[in-house]
Design a protein around this motif. Structure first.
Motif, PDB file in Angstrom:
ATOM      1  N   VAL A  89      73.918  -5.326  -8.984  1.00 26.16           N
ATOM      2  CA  VAL A  89      73.806  -3.951  -9.478  1.00 26.16           C
ATOM      3  C   VAL A  89      75.236  -3.482  -9.772  1.00 26.16           C
ATOM      4  CG1 VAL A  89      73.104  -1.596  -8.971  1.00 26.16           C
ATOM      5  CG2 VAL A  89      71.739  -3.525  -8.114  1.00 26.16           C
ATOM      6  N   VAL A  90      75.535  -3.298 -11.063  1.00 27.64           N
ATOM      7  CA  VAL A  90      76.886  -2.969 -11.510  1.00 27.64           C
ATOM      8  C   VAL A  90      76.853  -1.597 -12.176  1.00 27.64           C
ATOM      9  CG1 VAL A  90      78.881  -3.729 -12.847  1.00 27.64           C
ATOM     10  CG2 VAL A  90      77.298  -5.428 -11.892  1.00 27.64           C
ATOM     11  N   ASP A  91      77.757  -0.708 -11.738  1.00 27.10           N
ATOM     12  CA  ASP A  91      77.782   0.626 -12.341  1.00 27.10           C
ATOM     13  C   ASP A  91      79.183   0.938 -12.834  1.00 27.10           C
ATOM     14  OD1 ASP A  91      79.422   2.177 -10.300  1.00 27.10           O
ATOM     15  OD2 ASP A  91      77.793   1.506  -8.984  1.00 27.10           O
ATOM     16  N   THR A  92      79.252   1.956 -13.679  1.00 22.83           N
ATOM     17  CA  THR A  92      80.544   2.413 -14.213  1.00 22.83           C
ATOM     18  C   THR A  92      80.889   3.777 -13.626  1.00 22.83           C
ATOM     19  OG1 THR A  92      79.453   3.410 -16.109  1.00 22.83           O
ATOM     20  CG2 THR A  92      80.233   1.138 -16.350  1.00 22.83           C
ATOM     21  N   GLY A  93      80.514   3.932 -12.339  1.00 17.54           N
ATOM     22  CA  GLY A  93      80.683   5.232 -11.690  1.00 17.54           C
ATOM     23  C   GLY A  93      82.087   5.464 -11.195  1.00 17.54           C
ATOM     24  N   GLU A  94      82.175   6.322 -10.185  1.00 21.67           N
ATOM     25  CA  GLU A  94      83.466   6.777  -9.700  1.00 21.67           C
ATOM     26  C   GLU A  94      84.229   5.722  -8.920  1.00 21.67           C
ATOM     27  OE1 GLU A  94      81.576   9.002  -5.801  1.00 21.67           O
ATOM     28  OE2 GLU A  94      81.345   9.869  -7.800  1.00 21.67           O
ATOM     29  N   GLY A  95      83.518   4.667  -8.417  1.00 24.06           N
ATOM     30  CA  GLY A  95      84.180   3.606  -7.668  1.00 24.06           C
ATOM     31  C   GLY A  95      84.481   4.005  -6.224  1.00 24.06           C
ATOM     32  N   ILE A  96      84.996   3.074  -5.491  1.00 26.30           N
ATOM     33  CA  ILE A  96      85.282   3.275  -4.060  1.00 26.30           C
ATOM     34  C   ILE A  96      86.751   2.950  -3.827  1.00 26.30           C
ATOM     35  CG2 ILE A  96      84.679   2.589  -1.700  1.00 26.30           C
ATOM     36  CD1 ILE A  96      81.986   1.596  -2.850  1.00 26.30           C
ATOM     37  N   PRO A  97      87.482   3.797  -3.107  1.00 27.41           N
ATOM     38  CA  PRO A  97      88.881   3.488  -2.810  1.00 27.41           C
ATOM     39  C   PRO A  97      88.994   2.177  -2.024  1.00 27.41           C
ATOM     40  CG  PRO A  97      88.385   5.789  -2.326  1.00 27.41           C
ATOM     41  CD  PRO A  97      87.078   5.142  -2.616  1.00 27.41           C
ATOM     42  N   ALA A  98      90.079   1.481  -2.260  1.00 21.16           N
ATOM     43  CA  ALA A  98      90.266   0.187  -1.588  1.00 21.16           C
ATOM     44  C   ALA A  98      90.293   0.338  -0.080  1.00 21.16           C
ATOM     45  CB  ALA A  98      91.562  -0.464  -2.071  1.00 21.16           C
ATOM     46  N   ALA A  99      90.816   1.443   0.426  1.00 24.91           N
ATOM     47  CA  ALA A  99      90.874   1.644   1.870  1.00 24.91           C
ATOM     48  C   ALA A  99      89.494   1.852   2.474  1.00 24.91           C
ATOM     49  CB  ALA A  99      91.775   2.839   2.197  1.00 24.91           C
ATOM     50  N   ASP A 100      88.553   2.383   1.677  1.00 26.82           N
ATOM     51  CA  ASP A 100      87.211   2.649   2.194  1.00 26.82           C
ATOM     52  C   ASP A 100      86.262   1.474   2.003  1.00 26.82           C
ATOM     53  OD1 ASP A 100      88.052   5.130   2.900  1.00 26.82           O
ATOM     54  OD2 ASP A 100      87.229   6.147   1.128  1.00 26.82           O
ATOM     55  N   LEU A 101      86.619   0.530   1.140  1.00 31.76           N
ATOM     56  CA  LEU A 101      85.685  -0.549   0.797  1.00 31.76           C
ATOM     57  C   LEU A 101      85.253  -1.367   2.023  1.00 31.76           C
ATOM     58  CD1 LEU A 101      84.240  -1.777  -1.618  1.00 31.76           C
ATOM     59  CD2 LEU A 101      86.165  -3.363  -1.899  1.00 31.76           C
ATOM     60  N   PRO A 102      86.154  -1.715   2.979  1.00 32.67           N
ATOM     61  CA  PRO A 102      85.690  -2.495   4.143  1.00 32.67           C
ATOM     62  C   PRO A 102      84.707  -1.749   5.030  1.00 32.67           C
ATOM     63  CG  PRO A 102      88.080  -2.649   3.898  1.00 32.67           C
ATOM     64  CD  PRO A 102      87.622  -1.553   2.989  1.00 32.67           C
ATOM     65  N   LEU A 124      88.445   1.898  -8.008  1.00 34.53           N
ATOM     66  CA  LEU A 124      88.377   3.358  -8.076  1.00 34.53           C
ATOM     67  C   LEU A 124      88.522   3.828  -9.526  1.00 34.53           C
ATOM     68  CD1 LEU A 124      88.149   5.891  -6.315  1.00 34.53           C
ATOM     69  CD2 LEU A 124      90.653   5.963  -6.247  1.00 34.53           C
ATOM     70  N   GLY A 125      87.550   4.633  -9.942  1.00 30.82           N
ATOM     71  CA  GLY A 125      87.563   5.176 -11.292  1.00 30.82           C
ATOM     72  C   GLY A 125      86.920   4.270 -12.324  1.00 30.82           C
ATOM     73  N   GLU A 126      86.598   3.025 -11.966  1.00 29.18           N
ATOM     74  CA  GLU A 126      86.010   2.102 -12.937  1.00 29.18           C
ATOM     75  C   GLU A 126      84.567   1.713 -12.595  1.00 29.18           C
ATOM     76  OE1 GLU A 126      88.440  -1.283 -13.467  1.00 29.18           O
ATOM     77  OE2 GLU A 126      90.255  -0.128 -13.996  1.00 29.18           O
ATOM     78  N   GLY A 127      84.199   1.729 -11.338  1.00 29.82           N
ATOM     79  CA  GLY A 127      82.838   1.389 -10.970  1.00 29.82           C
ATOM     80  C   GLY A 127      82.779   0.380  -9.847  1.00 29.82           C
ATOM     81  N   SER A 128      81.560  -0.011  -9.505  1.00 30.48           N
ATOM     82  CA  SER A 128      81.335  -0.903  -8.367  1.00 30.48           C
ATOM     83  C   SER A 128      80.331  -1.985  -8.738  1.00 30.48           C
ATOM     84  CB  SER A 128      80.813  -0.123  -7.155  1.00 30.48           C
ATOM     85  OG  SER A 128      81.696   0.932  -6.816  1.00 30.48           O
ATOM     86  N   ARG A 129      80.388  -3.105  -7.991  1.00 33.29           N
ATOM     87  CA  ARG A 129      79.434  -4.192  -8.173  1.00 33.29           C
ATOM     88  C   ARG A 129      78.899  -4.592  -6.790  1.00 33.29           C
ATOM     89  NH1 ARG A 129      78.382  -8.629 -11.680  1.00 33.29           N
ATOM     90  NH2 ARG A 129      77.601 -10.460 -10.528  1.00 33.29           N
ATOM     91  N   PHE A 130      77.621  -4.448  -6.613  1.00 33.72           N
ATOM     92  CA  PHE A 130      76.943  -4.898  -5.402  1.00 33.72           C
ATOM     93  C   PHE A 130      76.063  -6.078  -5.768  1.00 33.72           C
ATOM     94  CE2 PHE A 130      78.222  -0.652  -4.394  1.00 33.72           C
ATOM     95  CZ  PHE A 130      78.492  -0.657  -3.035  1.00 33.72           C
ATOM     96  N   GLU A 131      76.158  -7.181  -4.965  1.00 38.67           N
ATOM     97  CA  GLU A 131      75.435  -8.409  -5.309  1.00 38.67           C
ATOM     98  C   GLU A 131      74.660  -8.915  -4.086  1.00 38.67           C
ATOM     99  OE1 GLU A 131      76.712 -11.940  -8.073  1.00 38.67           O
ATOM    100  OE2 GLU A 131      77.423 -12.364  -6.028  1.00 38.67           O
ATOM    101  N   VAL A 132      73.364  -9.132  -4.306  1.00 39.50           N
ATOM    102  CA  VAL A 132      72.501  -9.703  -3.280  1.00 39.50           C
ATOM    103  C   VAL A 132      72.342 -11.195  -3.589  1.00 39.50           C
ATOM    104  CG1 VAL A 132      70.265  -9.618  -2.125  1.00 39.50           C
ATOM    105  CG2 VAL A 132      71.275  -7.531  -3.069  1.00 39.50           C
ATOM    106  N   VAL A 133      72.616 -12.046  -2.584  1.00 35.79           N
ATOM    107  CA  VAL A 133      72.499 -13.496  -2.749  1.00 35.79           C
ATOM    108  C   VAL A 133      71.462 -13.993  -1.756  1.00 35.79           C
ATOM    109  CG1 VAL A 133      73.696 -15.710  -2.736  1.00 35.79           C
ATOM    110  CG2 VAL A 133      74.903 -13.632  -3.456  1.00 35.79           C
TER     111      VAL A 133
END
Length: 606
Positions: A524-537, A581-590
Motif C-alpha cells: 500500500v503506497v501513498d503520496t501523503g504527508e509521510g512519516i519523519p525518520a525519527a518516528d518511523l521505528p 517526509l513530505g513524499e509518502g509512505s510504503r507499507f508492505e505485507v509479505v
C-alpha cells in the motif's frame, strides 16, 4: 544487530580460551603421567623381585633335594604327605605332588591354583652334574639297596665313635652317607684305629656291590669292553666322601664308568619312587597383588600419586576456579534481578568463560526491563485514551444536569460516539493481545489473495473518490495462499484506512500485489504527508501517534498498525514500512505463498 554481533564475538573469543585451558591442563597431566611412568620404570628396584625370585628358587631346590632323598628311600609316593607339610613349614612354599596322569597325590594347599609356570618334573633318577667337579652322577639321595637299617647304622656309628676316639687329634674328616654309613678319615701317618673294619662292606652292601658288578659287566659285554672283577666302596684313609661313592676294580676307562652309572640307575629303580610332577608356589598360589614390589618402589609410587593428585588439583583450579568465579558473579546478578532490581547486570568481560551466558542474561534483563517500561507506558496510554472520552461524557452530563448543556438528542449522540470510541479501543487491545500471545483463532484455508485485494479496493473506491484521492490497483495474476482471508482483509483495511487518512486531496494510493520468490507481497503506497525518520521505528508501537493531526474525528485509536503487524506475524508473514517526509509512505505485507503455487512459480521461472 549490535547485540547479535557482540554475542557472536564473545562466543568466538570465549571458546578458544576455555579450550586452551582444558588442553593445557590435559597436556600437563599427560606429560606428568608419561614422565612419572618413565621415572618409575627406570628407578623401580627390580633387584628386589630378582632377590625374591632367587630366594624362591633356592627354597624350591631345597624341596626338590629333600623329595629326591625321600624318593630314594621309598618305592612310591603314597606316604609323602607328612613330609610335604614339614617341608612347606620350613620353606614357606606350597607343594603339590601329581602322578603322570595329573592326579594329585598330596598337596599342602589344595584350594590354591596350580599354574603351569610353577610346575616342575621331579625324576629322582635323573643325572646331575657335581657343581665342583662337574662329574655327572646320580643324586646323593639315591641309595638303592645300599640303604642301611637301624641296627646296621647303630653298629657302624658305635665303631665310628671308637675310631674317632682312637685317632684323637689325627682325625681328618667325618661324614655320614645318605645310606646311613659313617665315614672317618685321618692324617696320612695316623694309625688304623679300626678304620679298616669300619670301611669293610656289610653283607647287605656286598650283595649290592656284587649285583652292580654283574650289571656292569653285562653292559661292558654289550660294548665289547674289558670286564671288571668287582665293584667296591670308594673309601680311603685320608678322604671322607660325603655321598655314596663306588669304584670298579680294575678302574677301567670311561666305558666302565658309564656302565657302572647305568648299572646303578637300573639297580635303584626297584627301590626308588617313580618320577612325579611338582607344583611349587608361594602361599597365595603365585597370585600377584598390586603392591608386589619393593618398599622403595612402593614409596616412589605413593610419591608419584601424591604429585599427580597435586597436579590434578592445580589443573582443576586452572579450569574450574575462573569459571566458578564468573558463575558466582552471574548468580549474584540473577539474585538481584529476582529481588526486583531490573538494572542488575552480570557485565562479564568479553574473554570470560561464561561471557556468552552473561551477555544473554544482560540482554534478557534489558529486554525484561524494557517490556516492563513498555507495559507501564501502555497502561498509562490506555488510561489516557479512556480518560478523555470519560471526561467528555462526565462534563456533558454535569452540564446537562445544570441546564447548560446540549439538548437530550445531541447529548445522547455525543455519549454514544465516545462510548463507541472506548469500545474500539478495548476491542483493538483485546485483538492485539490475542495476536501477540499466539491465542488468536485463525480460520486458515486455501484462498486467492488477488480476490481479497480486489474486493477491498472496490469497497474503498467511493471513500477515495469522496476524499479526491486516486486509488490504483495492480495485481499480477492469481495469488494463492494458505491463510485466513478475514484477517488478511483486516490488515489491508487498516493500511488503506491509514493511507487514505494521511493522503491529502489530489494525492494517490497504489495497491499492488504480486508473487515474488515464493511469497505474496501486497504493498500500500501513498503520496501523503509521510512519516519523519525519527518516528518511523515507533509507528508499530501501541497507542503511538506522531502528532495530534493523525487523529481525525476521534476515529483513530493508535492501535491500527500494531494490530496489522501482529496479524501479519500470526499468519506467518511480516509487515514492513518505508516513508519519506513530505513524499509518502510504503507499507508492505509479505506472506508465504501456498506450496503448490511456489512450485509452479519456480518451474515458470526456469
Amino acid at each position: 544487530m549490535t547485540d547479535s554481533g557482540g554475542a557472536a564475538t564473545v562466543g568466538r573469543r570465549r571458546v578458544p580460551r576455555l579450550l586452551a585451558r582444558y588442553l593445557a591442563a590435559g597436556l600437563l597431566l599427560v606429560l606428568a603421567s608419561v614422565g612419572g611412568t618413565i621415572w618409575l620404570a627406570q628407578t623401580s628396584e627390580y633387584r628386589y623381585d630378582e632377590q625374591a625370585s632367587g630366594a624362591d628358587l633356592m627354597r624350591d631346590e631345597q624341596v626338590m633335594d629333600a623329595l629326591t632323598v625321600w624318593a630314594g628311600h621309598h618305592t612310591d609316593w603314597n606316604d609323602v604327605g607328612s613330609t610335604l607339610l614339614v617341608l612347606g613349614q620350613e620353606t614357606g612354599r606350597r607343594i603339590a605332588v601329581l602322578d603322570g596322569d595329573g592326579t594329585v597325590i598330596a598337596d599342602t594347599a589344595p584350594e590354591l591354583p596350580r599354574p603351569a609356570r610353577a610346575t616342575r618334573l621331579l625324576d629322582p633318577l635323573a643325572l646331575r652334574a657335581d657343581p665342583v667337579t662337574s662329574e655327572v652322577g646320580l643324586p646323593d639321595g639315591i641309595t638303592g639297596p645300599f640303604l642301611l637299617d637301624g641296627t646296621q647304622r647303630a653298629e657302624l656309628a658305635r665303631q665310628a665313635d671308637a675310631v674317632v676316639r682312637c685317632l684323637g687329634e689325627a682325625v681328618g674328616e667325618t661324614a655320614v652317607w645318605t645310606t646311613g654309613r659313617p665315614v672317618v678319615s685321618g692324617d696320612e701317618d695316623a694309625p688304623d684305629c679300626g678304620r679298616a673294619a669300619l670301611d669293610a662292606p656289610l653283607p647287605s652292601e656286598q650283595i649290592a656291590l656284587d649285583d652292580l658288578r654283574d650289571r656292569t659287566n653285562t653292559c661292558l659285554l654289550a660294548a665289547d669292553a674289558p670286564l671288571i672283577t668287582s665293584v667296591e666302596l670308594a673309601l680311603s684313609p685320608s678322604i671322607a666322601p660325603t655321598g655314596l661313592a663306588l669304584r670298579t676294580v680294575p678302574t677301567g676307562d670311561d666305558t666302565a664308568a658309564a656302565c657302572l652309572l647305568q648299572a646303578r640307575i637300573d639297580q635303584a629303580k626297584a627301590t626308588t619312587a617313580p618320577p612325579v610332577t611338582l607344583v611349587l608356589t608361594d602361599e597365595r598360589g603365585d597370585v600377584r597383588g598390586p603392591l608386589d614390589a619393593s618398599p622403595g618402589s612402593i614409596a616412589r609410587v605413593a610419591g608419584f600419586i601424591v604429585v599427580l593428585l597435586a597436579l590434578l588439583s592445580a589443573a582443576a583450579a586452572l579450569i574450574i576456579v575462573p569459571t566458578l568465579r564468573s558463575a558466582r558473579r552471574l548468580e549474584a546478578a540473577v539474585e538481584r534481578f529476582s529481588a526486583g532490581d531490573r538494572d542488575a547486570r552480570a557485565e562479564l568481560p568479553a574473554g570470560d568463560d561464561l561471557a556468552g551466558v552473561g551477555a544473554a542474561f544482560d540482554r534478557m534483563s534489558s529486554e525484561v526491563a524494557g517490556h516492563e517500561a513498555s507495559r507501564r507506558r501502555l497502561l498509562g496510554d490506555i488510561a489516557h485514551e479512556l480518560r478523555s472520552p470519560l471526561t467528555n461524557i462526565r462534563g456533558w452530563v454535569e452540564a446537562a444536569d445544570d441546564g447548560l448543556g446540549l439538548d437530550d438528542a445531541a447529548l445522547r449522540r455525543l455519549v454514544l460516539d465516545e462510548a463507541g470510541r472506548m469500545e474500539r479501543i478495548t476491542g483493538d487491545l483485546q485483538l492485539l493481545a490475542l495476536a501477540e500471545s499466539g491465542d488468536l483463532v485463525l480460520d486458515l484455508r486455501r484462498c486467492d489473495a488477488a480476490v481479497v485485494v480486489r474486493d477491498l479496493a472496490e469497497a474503498y473506491r467511493v471513500r477515495a473518490a469522496t476524499s479526491e484521492v486516486a486509488l490504483h490497483v495492480q495485481i499480477a495474476g492469481p495469488l494463492r495462499l494458505e491463510t485466513d482471508p478475514a484477517r488478511l482483509r483486516q490488515i489491508l483495511d487498516n493500511l488503506l484506512s491509514n493511507a487514505l487518512r494521511h493522503t491529502p486531496a489530489g494525492g494517490r494510493i497504489d495497491l499492488d500485489a504480486e508473487l515474488v520468490d515464493g511469497t505474496v507481497r501486497i504493498a500500500v503506497v501513498d503520496t501523503g504527508e509521510g512519516i519523519p525518520a525519527a518516528d518511523l521505528p515507533r509507528i508499530f508501537d501501541r497507542l503511538w501517534r506522531g502528532e495530534p493531526s493523525r487523529v481525525r474525528a476521534g476515529r483513530s485509536t493508535g492501535l491500527g498498525l500494531s494490530i496489522a503487524r501482529g496479524l501479519a506475524e500470526a499468519l506467518g508473514g511480516r509487515l514492513t514500512a518505508r516513508s519519506t517526509l513530505g513524499e509518502g509512505s510504503r507499507f508492505e505485507v509479505v506472506l508465504p505463498a501456498a506450496e503448490a503455487h511456489r512450485r509452479g512459480a519456480s518451474r515458470a521461472g526456469e
